[in-house]
Write an enzyme that holds these catalytic residues in place. Structure first.
Site: not given
Ligand code: ADP
Ligand code: MG
Length: 474
Positions: A124, A142, A144, A149, A306, A364, A368-369, A450
């Site tokens: 993604r 970024e 992923n 998800s 990253k 960064k 992740e997350g 989002r």
């Protein structure tokens, strides 16, 4: 940007459509488990969402769909270039145990010889419309490569948003709110990988945690795979179970709880906190050594760091992997400025720049997350603290984007809706499947949006910063 409907809505209209939106969301299975009861589906709620879809110029949306196949190929090819991954991550790994452990696993399997049946990449790529450019160009936040998800559950928001728009008198909903084929595309990729593996009784294992509020996103995918081919066994398993019960046969078939694995799909195992002991690491190693498809395999996981994304933004690096000049141009058009903070003159220059104007950057780590980045004056503080240590190698610096704002309402359990200034992040999914002979499938695979209130730095839905959303094309 103007919202799709003139705002604000009159109070009576607002309370009616918010009620409708909640019921419509639940009716379409757009749900999360509750925070109080994350291990059980006995209590669910509608997933947090925006009342209205968020605008993006149609031209940009189409461009982002089109470039996805190029990004798929780029990251697939990086994942096969083990020397590149090793070399580029070697400094970052010195003070980053997680990356270092993944690199160790890569070394182990390379020594032994990789026998995996192929690559299953589910990606993604996330973008913001960057208000620091006159054309509001979409720039990549970024990409992923692990546990990409929220697309399955968000695809159930499209009919909700279409209905709400119709209630508010906008009827061109099919044209301006695009179909989302995410579940079908992801399912197709799983079925293809399973077919390549070629053992009818072998299962697709979803690696999950026992507490999972976002379980329906996973289950919708499972049902999508079963819809394509009901005979495919899909199992849910934890890293701990694989690490304790997984067995590798002499011919390197992976057997988990007595069942052969065709695919090991990680929806867990992408942050250090998912690894509480060596047993979870044993799970990743045994899967990686096996013939199964690991989604992602360890080199694709590392390709998504990253650090690799920062290096890609340097001149000539994309070109190492992609020869088609138009594809390179389309990829490069999406990059925002990124800088190495590694020990050395270039890193020193970037540190000086960031200390002078921290508000212009995001710092960064290779994590992740959500919830890991550093912003504003904290950048200055952190850099002053680590500028003389190797720890700085485990971070990168990125130009801070100022996303173009719009207005909207959030629909969140137990929250009274109010008109808020909002910004959005547009995620485009991609799928790629290969076997020993090369790429078999390479597709754009749906989207999500989002949206968060202006002024919130982080963007994750999981960390409570954003709500789920869909694109409104104009
Ligand atoms: P993670 O892997 O934790 O999701 P991201 O790079 O996506 O890391 O950053 C998390 C969030 O921080 C993003 O969703 C976005 O809201 C914000 N962010 C990241 N990079 C930038 C940037 N260059 N400019 C502005 N905001 C950013
Ligand atoms: Mg992100």
């Amino acid at each position: 940007m103007n919202p799709p409907i003139q705002l604000p809505l009159a109070d009576s209209v607002l309370s009616e459509v918010v009620k409708q939106s909640k019921d419509c969301a639940l009716s379409h299975g757009f749900c999360f488990r509750t925070a109080a009861n994350p291990s059980s589906s006995d209590t669910v709620n509608f997933a947090p969402h925006s009342l209205l879809p968020s605008p993006i110029p149609r031209k940009y949306f189409d461009e982002l769909c089109e470039v996805q196949q190029h990004f798929n190929l780029l990251f697939y090819r990086i994942s096969l270039d083990y020397d590149f991954i090793r070399e580029m991550l070697k400094n970052a790994a010195v003070s980053d145990d997680f990356t270092s452990r993944l690199l160790e696993i890569l070394e182990t399997v390379l020594k032994e010889g990789i026998v995996s049946a192929g690559v299953l990449a589910l990606l993604r790529s996330d973008y913001m419309l960057d208000g620091t450019t006159d054309e509001m160009l979409p720039k990549q936040v970024e990409i992923n490569t692990i546990a990409s998800s929220l697309g399955c559950v968000t695809s159930h928001l499209t009919p909700v948003h279409r209905y709400i728009m119709q209630l508010l008198g906008k009827y061109d909903v099919e044209k301006s709110l695009p179909d989302n084929t995410h579940v079908e595309e992801y399912s197709k990729a799983f079925v293809k990988a399973w077919e390549v593996y070629g053992t009818p009784k072998a299962a697709i294992f979803f690696v999950v945690s026992s507490k999972e509020r976002n379980i329906f996103d996973q289950r919708i995918l499972e049902f999508g795979i079963k819809k394509e081919n009901f005979d495919i066994l899909v199992k849910r398993v934890t890293l701990l179970e694989i690490g304790s019960n997984g067995k590798l046969k002499d011919d390197r078939r992976l057997i988990i709880n007595g069942i052969e694995a065709a695919v090991v799909y990680y929806r867990n195992g992408y942050v250090p906190s998912h690894f509480t002991s060596d047993i979870e690491w044993d799970a990743v190693l045994i899967a990686e050594r096996s013939r199964a498809f690991c989604c992602p395999n360890v080199s694709l996981h590392l390709a998504g760091t990253k650090k690799i994304q920062q290096i890609l933004a340097k001149p000539g690096v994309v070109e190492r992997f992609i020869s088609d000049a138009d594809a390179v141009k389309a990829i490069r058009a999406r990059f925002a400025g990124q800088y190495s903070l590694d020990v050395g003159p270039d890193g020193d220059e970037a540190i000086a720049m960031a200390i002078a104007s921290p508000e212009k950057f995001v710092m960064k780590p290779n994590k992740e997350g959500g919830g890991n980045n550093i912003y504003g004056v904290d950048i200055r503080k952190k850099l002053l603290e680590i500028q003389n240590s190797e720890e700085r190698n485990s971070y990168i610096l990125m130009e801070r984007m100022i996303p173009v704002p719009t207005q909207g309402y959030r629909v969140v359990p137990s929250e009274a809706p109010r008109l808020l200034p909002m910004v959005s992040e547009y995620g485009m999914f991609g799928t790629l499947v290969s076997d020993q002979n090369g790429v078999l499938l390479n597709e754009y695979a749906g989207h999500l949006v989002r949206t968060k209130v202006i002024g919130v730095d982080e963007g994750g839905v999981g960390v409570g910063a954003s709500v789920l959303d869909t694109p409104y094309l104009f």
